[in-house]
Design a protein around this motif. Structure first.
Motif, PDB file in Angstrom:
ATOM      1  N   GLU A 149      37.560  40.651  33.674  1.00  0.00           N
ATOM      2  CA  GLU A 149      36.157  41.007  34.131  1.00  0.00           C
ATOM      3  C   GLU A 149      35.464  40.227  35.116  1.00  0.00           C
ATOM      4  N   THR A 162      36.842  38.748  47.716  1.00  0.00           N
ATOM      5  CA  THR A 162      37.759  38.689  46.382  1.00  0.00           C
ATOM      6  C   THR A 162      37.866  37.245  46.116  1.00  0.00           C
ATOM      7  N   ARG A 193      36.964  39.213  37.774  1.00  0.00           N
ATOM      8  CA  ARG A 193      37.458  39.816  39.241  1.00  0.00           C
ATOM      9  C   ARG A 193      36.899  41.201  39.305  1.00  0.00           C
ATOM     10  N   LEU A 194      36.719  41.832  38.344  1.00  0.00           N
ATOM     11  CA  LEU A 194      35.998  43.593  38.731  1.00  0.00           C
ATOM     12  C   LEU A 194      34.748  43.193  39.043  1.00  0.00           C
ATOM     13  N   GLN A 195      34.052  42.244  38.110  1.00  0.00           N
ATOM     14  CA  GLN A 195      32.662  42.201  38.654  1.00  0.00           C
ATOM     15  C   GLN A 195      32.390  41.765  39.992  1.00  0.00           C
ATOM     16  N   ALA A 230      27.632  37.154  39.113  1.00  0.00           N
ATOM     17  CA  ALA A 230      28.750  38.173  38.518  1.00  0.00           C
ATOM     18  C   ALA A 230      29.605  37.270  37.582  1.00  0.00           C
ATOM     19  N   GLN A 240      34.379  42.077  42.658  1.00  0.00           N
ATOM     20  CA  GLN A 240      34.851  43.075  43.334  1.00  0.00           C
ATOM     21  C   GLN A 240      33.726  44.088  43.682  1.00  0.00           C
ATOM     22  N   SER A 241      32.924  44.326  42.412  1.00  0.00           N
ATOM     23  CA  SER A 241      31.819  45.442  42.408  1.00  0.00           C
ATOM     24  C   SER A 241      30.793  44.996  43.506  1.00  0.00           C
ATOM     25  N   LEU A 242      30.467  43.906  43.601  1.00  0.00           N
ATOM     26  CA  LEU A 242      29.536  43.261  44.736  1.00  0.00           C
ATOM     27  C   LEU A 242      29.775  43.843  45.860  1.00  0.00           C
ATOM     28  N   ASN A 243      30.844  44.233  46.187  1.00  0.00           N
ATOM     29  CA  ASN A 243      31.113  45.121  47.697  1.00  0.00           C
ATOM     30  C   ASN A 243      30.426  44.025  48.905  1.00  0.00           C
TER      31      ASN A 243
END
Length: 313
Positions: free
Chosen positions: A235, A257, A237-239, A197, A241-244
């Motif tokens: 970006e 996180t 942080r968002l990438q 990520a 987070q999107s890993l879930n």
């Protein structure tokens, strides 16, 4: 496999033509006709090997070799002297300056081809070993050693123009609890996914993402001002987070996180790389103690840091 690049340095065009004819089928060949031009070309092309004439007007081959070996960006490029001198004393002087071999003129094609081939292959093997030494085995990212080396190079380079440099430090939140809950193999997979990520978020070729150690990562962002660095951090942080990635023992989210610290400053002579690491780490500390899963950014300069260290306002 990408073809190796050979830089031929000779003030006689006829010599360049002869050597080019011998090597052009196997290598990318570039050339310079003076010592000054050779140093510029070496910096811009980063050749895999340099064939360097000894006797040239202006800066001679010995001085070019000395400057190459004194430059951290060029020191590892192998140098073969090409000369008609045939003098043992000159050969010893060249070797003492860091050259790896000598080829005498007139050029013997078979000898030139063999020696260039041998030294290019040796450099390829050295580069592979060097890459392994500075690459994190789990993630494939640069490791801490490579990051610190790159930061040293960038601070020196950017200081020449007073350009910006930003460093990002990030830490996976509650990672010990993640390992305790899901086990170390799952922890390794988590770190690998976070590294991927990070690579997706850091898009410029000049930027360097690295695994700093354990669950901590870092990025070097040359020529990035505070705003640009903060956008990269967002970006990242968002990438992530999107890993879930589930984290049932996190105190702030059901998923993995990260906390992020960013330090930005204009590079100036006298500013050492540890300033960026220290300031980014301080911002990371503030993010973690401010609730985690957040970004904290600082812009600093050397006079302010000196004043703080001296205890003056």
């Amino acid at each position: 496999m990408t073809r190796a690049t050979i830089l031929i340095v000779d003030d006689e065009i006829s010599n360049i033509e002869i050597m080019n004819a011998v090597l052009e089928d196997d290598y990318e060949v570039c050339f310079s006709t003076s010592g000054e031009q050779a140093l510029e070309t070496a910096r811009s092309t980063q050749p895999d090997l340099i064939l360097l004439d000894v006797l040239m007007p202006g800066i001679d081959g010995f001085e070019v070799c000395r400057q190459l070996k004194a430059d951290p960006e060029l020191v590892d490029i192998p140098v073969i002297f090409t000369t008609g001198l045939g003098d043992t004393e000159d050969e010893m002087r060249g070797l003492s300056l860091g050259a790896i071999d000598y080829v005498t003129k007139p050029i013997q094609p078979a000898i030139l081809r063999a020696r260039v081939g041998n030294h290019v292959e040796l450099k390829r093997l050295r580069d592979q070993l060097a890459s392994m030494a500075v690459t994190d085995a789990l993630t494939g990212l640069s490791n801490r050693r490579q990051m610190e080396r790159a930061l040293q190079t960038e601070t020196a380079r950017l200081a020449r123009a007073g350009d910006w440099l930003s460093v990002i430090m990030l830490d996976i939140d509650f990672f010990k609890q993640f390992n305790d809950t899901y086990g170390h193999p799952a922890g390794d997979r988590c770190i690998t996914m976070v590294a991927s990520a990070l690579t997706r978020a850091v898009k410029r070729a000049s930027d360097l993402p690295a695994r700093y150690g354990g669950e901590e990562f870092a990025c070097i962002l040359p020529s990035a001002d505070p705003h640009g660095a903060e956008l990269v951090a967002q970006e990242i942080r968002l990438q992530i987070q999107s890993l879930n990635i589930p984290h049932e023992r996190s105190q702030i989210s059901p998923f993995i996180t990260v906390s992020i610290g960013v330090a930005s400053a204009r590079c100036l002579p006298g500013m050492t790389p540890d300033l960026w690491i220290t300031e980014a780490d301080r911002q990371l500390y503030l993010s973690k103690h401010g609730g985690r899963n957040r970004i904290t950014v600082t812009q600093f300069d050397l006079p302010t840091l000196q004043a703080i260290a001296a205890g003056t306002p």
